[in-house]
Motif scaffolding. Structure first.
Motif, mmCIF file in Angstrom:
data_model
loop_
_atom_site.group_PDB
_atom_site.id
_atom_site.type_symbol
_atom_site.label_atom_id
_atom_site.label_comp_id
_atom_site.label_asym_id
_atom_site.label_seq_id
_atom_site.Cartn_x
_atom_site.Cartn_y
_atom_site.Cartn_z
ATOM 1 N N SER A 1 7.940 1.874 -7.739
ATOM 2 C CA SER A 1 6.821 2.035 -8.661
ATOM 3 C C SER A 1 5.835 0.890 -8.496
ATOM 4 C CB SER A 1 7.306 2.066 -10.126
ATOM 5 O OG SER A 1 8.187 3.141 -10.357
ATOM 6 N N PHE A 2 4.615 1.171 -8.877
ATOM 7 C CA PHE A 2 3.589 0.132 -8.945
ATOM 8 C C PHE A 2 2.576 0.543 -10.006
ATOM 9 C CE2 PHE A 2 2.348 3.119 -5.607
ATOM 10 C CZ PHE A 2 1.041 3.419 -5.926
ATOM 11 N N TYR A 3 1.727 -0.418 -10.393
ATOM 12 C CA TYR A 3 0.732 -0.185 -11.428
ATOM 13 C C TYR A 3 -0.665 -0.394 -10.847
ATOM 14 C CZ TYR A 3 4.795 -0.876 -14.455
ATOM 15 O OH TYR A 3 6.043 -0.790 -15.036
ATOM 16 N N LEU A 4 -1.604 0.459 -11.249
ATOM 17 C CA LEU A 4 -3.010 0.296 -10.885
ATOM 18 C C LEU A 4 -3.787 -0.094 -12.129
ATOM 19 C CD1 LEU A 4 -3.757 3.367 -8.559
ATOM 20 C CD2 LEU A 4 -3.374 0.994 -7.877
ATOM 21 N N VAL A 5 -4.525 -1.193 -12.031
ATOM 22 C CA VAL A 5 -5.381 -1.632 -13.132
ATOM 23 C C VAL A 5 -6.740 -2.005 -12.554
ATOM 24 C CG1 VAL A 5 -3.517 -2.425 -14.621
ATOM 25 C CG2 VAL A 5 -4.486 -3.996 -12.967
ATOM 26 N N SER A 6 -7.781 -1.822 -13.357
ATOM 27 C CA SER A 6 -9.123 -2.062 -12.851
ATOM 28 C C SER A 6 -9.948 -2.816 -13.879
ATOM 29 C CB SER A 6 -9.806 -0.729 -12.512
ATOM 30 O OG SER A 6 -11.029 -0.941 -11.842
ATOM 31 N N GLY A 7 -11.013 -3.468 -13.392
ATOM 32 C CA GLY A 7 -11.921 -4.167 -14.278
ATOM 33 C C GLY A 7 -12.218 -5.578 -13.828
ATOM 34 N N SER A 8 -12.767 -6.355 -14.752
ATOM 35 C CA SER A 8 -13.043 -7.769 -14.502
ATOM 36 C C SER A 8 -11.734 -8.537 -14.498
ATOM 37 C CB SER A 8 -13.947 -8.318 -15.602
ATOM 38 O OG SER A 8 -13.259 -8.312 -16.852
ATOM 39 N N PRO A 9 -11.714 -9.772 -13.953
ATOM 40 C CA PRO A 9 -10.473 -10.559 -13.980
ATOM 41 C C PRO A 9 -9.871 -10.676 -15.376
ATOM 42 C CG PRO A 9 -12.065 -11.587 -12.528
ATOM 43 C CD PRO A 9 -12.783 -10.457 -13.204
ATOM 44 N N VAL B 1 -3.783 1.781 -18.324
ATOM 45 C CA VAL B 1 -2.968 1.335 -17.196
ATOM 46 C C VAL B 1 -2.249 2.541 -16.597
ATOM 47 C CG1 VAL B 1 -1.045 -0.127 -16.457
ATOM 48 C CG2 VAL B 1 -2.658 -0.952 -18.173
ATOM 49 N N LEU B 2 -2.268 2.642 -15.281
ATOM 50 C CA LEU B 2 -1.634 3.748 -14.571
ATOM 51 C C LEU B 2 -0.400 3.253 -13.831
ATOM 52 C CD1 LEU B 2 -1.592 6.671 -13.510
ATOM 53 C CD2 LEU B 2 -3.108 5.909 -11.655
ATOM 54 N N LYS B 3 0.753 3.839 -14.144
ATOM 55 C CA LYS B 3 1.984 3.555 -13.414
ATOM 56 C C LYS B 3 2.239 4.704 -12.447
ATOM 57 C CE LYS B 3 6.967 2.693 -13.948
ATOM 58 N NZ LYS B 3 8.099 2.591 -14.921
ATOM 59 N N ASP C 1 6.301 -3.278 -9.104
ATOM 60 C CA ASP C 1 7.500 -3.220 -9.928
ATOM 61 C C ASP C 1 8.696 -3.664 -9.093
ATOM 62 O OD1 ASP C 1 8.382 -2.783 -12.504
ATOM 63 O OD2 ASP C 1 9.104 -0.762 -12.085
ATOM 64 N N SER C 2 8.456 -3.841 -7.801
ATOM 65 C CA SER C 2 9.411 -4.394 -6.838
ATOM 66 C C SER C 2 8.549 -5.044 -5.763
ATOM 67 C CB SER C 2 10.295 -3.293 -6.251
ATOM 68 O OG SER C 2 9.506 -2.333 -5.578
ATOM 69 N N LEU C 3 9.131 -5.575 -4.718
ATOM 70 C CA LEU C 3 8.333 -6.146 -3.639
ATOM 71 C C LEU C 3 7.748 -5.023 -2.794
ATOM 72 C CD1 LEU C 3 10.677 -9.094 -2.552
ATOM 73 C CD2 LEU C 3 8.714 -9.154 -4.117
ATOM 74 N N LEU C 4 6.455 -5.135 -2.497
ATOM 75 C CA LEU C 4 5.764 -4.096 -1.759
ATOM 76 C C LEU C 4 5.380 -4.557 -0.361
ATOM 77 C CD1 LEU C 4 3.308 -2.755 -4.505
ATOM 78 C CD2 LEU C 4 5.522 -1.807 -3.836
ATOM 79 N N SER C 5 5.027 -3.592 0.476
ATOM 80 C CA SER C 5 4.456 -3.818 1.797
ATOM 81 C C SER C 5 3.074 -3.176 1.764
ATOM 82 C CB SER C 5 5.341 -3.163 2.863
ATOM 83 O OG SER C 5 4.799 -3.297 4.157
ATOM 84 N N MET C 6 2.004 -3.983 1.983
ATOM 85 C CA MET C 6 0.646 -3.466 1.770
ATOM 86 C C MET C 6 -0.307 -3.866 2.892
ATOM 87 S SD MET C 6 0.022 -3.878 -2.347
ATOM 88 C CE MET C 6 -1.584 -3.072 -2.139
ATOM 89 N N SER C 7 -1.301 -3.020 3.091
ATOM 90 C CA SER C 7 -2.368 -3.340 4.038
ATOM 91 C C SER C 7 -3.644 -2.643 3.611
ATOM 92 C CB SER C 7 -1.990 -2.918 5.467
ATOM 93 O OG SER C 7 -1.778 -1.516 5.546
#
Length: 336
Positions: A316-324, A153-155, A249-255
């Motif tokens: 902060s946010f976390y990046l995770v990858s893989g199957s559900p 897991v990447l933070k 890790d908080s509310l984000l704004s994404m696109s």
């Protein structure tokens, strides 16, 4: 509120008004691991490679401190480097009205310049790479911390430090690119339509899913589009449901766009846009509103409460990858 009888303009049960109340904050992990397997660190000519006990591998490039690779079971997830980012394509209100590219010119001219890159492996099972940047000479710096644990897991922690005297920012965030195949987007946040600080009161918080073709807004004149606010998590997957997830890790704004930001800035008509060959992903803390009290003067800018003051920010946010299944397992263990 719903209609309790049929009307000429809508059937019984049609929703005519709704509202939401916030009852809880962000969910907390019940079981947080206190130790992690060892992370292997390898310094190669162009970067630092960090490998988890399960085979996930990330690469931070030495020349610019950018996250340039995240491999899951040997499959590359990243198609374009992730770096701090503080601008957006201009909207019609921006371009024809208050012209933030001139008013906020210092941010539109800013390019992250790496000034330091360090690796810290003093914490068992976690390696942290810190990239420090000059954003505006003598006035603004940024620091991005990539903390990678032995479970893969990447933070990512993005911090901006600003001196007094700078104008407001268009936004505070990071931008990069992920695999083109990850074009099925689900998120927990406001939706389903695009929304911004001053354009979201009618957008309920919920779990939504859209293909990227419906997620973006195809304005005739290409511009900023497709943003979602109050994002708790967002997953971008392929048709087999493999993909990459961003957990807040908080509310984000994404696109996310199938185009580069440069393409949106330079194209004069939607049909002239050329796809990038990857998906541009914006992972932001905040973006200014779209304004629009008029669309031809300085009055078109967002109201003061919907602008982004020049001050220090950290998120902060976390990046995770893989199957559900893999992603769900990792999400339960992300607080470190």
């Amino acid at each position: 509120y719903q209609l309790n009888e049929n009307k000429p303009w809508a059937d019984k049960g049609f929703e005519i008004a709704a509202n939401q109340l916030i009852l809880t904050g962000l969910a907390k992990s019940d079981k947080v691991p206190t130790t992690f397997p060892k992370v292997k660190v390898v310094s190669v000519e162009d970067g630092y490679k960090l490998r988890s006990a399960h085979g996930e591998e990330i690469t931070i490039r030495k020349k610019d401190g950018a996250l340039v690779s995240y491999k899951y079971q040997g499959t590359e997830q990243i198609a374009h480097a992730f770096l701090p980012h503080f601008t957006r394509p201009q909207t019609d209100n921006d371009r024809k009205g208050w012209k933030p590219s001139k008013v906020l010119k210092v941010w539109y001219d800013a390019k992250p310049t790496l000034i330091d890159l360090t690796v810290d492996s003093s914490t068992s099972g976690i390696v942290t790479v810190v990239s420090k940047y000059m954003i505006v000479r003598d006035s603004a710096t940024a620091e991005v911390m990539y903390s990678f644990n032995g479970n893969g897991v990447l933070k990512v922690t993005n911090q901006l430090r600003v001196s007094k005297g700078l104008p407001n920012l268009p936004k505070v965030g990071m931008q990069g690119g992920i695999r083109k195949a990850y074009d099925q987007i689900s998120w927990y946040g406001r939706g389903p339509q695009e929304n911004y600080l001053d354009k979201r009161s009618g957008m309920d918080v919920g779990i939504y899913k859209l293909p990227i073709t419906a997620f973006i807004e195809p304005y005739v004149y290409p511009q900023e589009n497709g943003n979602r606010t109050d994002v708790r998590w967002m997953s971008l997957e392929d048709k087999q449901r493999n993909g990459i997830s961003v957990v807040a890790d908080s509310l984000l704004s994404m696109s996310a766009w199938p185009y580069t930001e440069q393409a949106l800035v330079t194209a004069k008509h939607h049909h002239l846009l050329k796809e990038a060959g990857y998906i541009t992903l914006n992972i932001d803390l905040i973006q200014m509103g779209v304004g629009g009290n008029d669309s031809w003067s300085e009055v078109s800018q967002p109201l003061p409460q919907y602008q982004v003051p020049a001050k220090d920010y950290r998120y902060s946010f976390y990046l995770v990858s893989g199957s559900p299944k893999d992603v769900n397992r990792k999400i339960k263990e992300i607080k470190f």
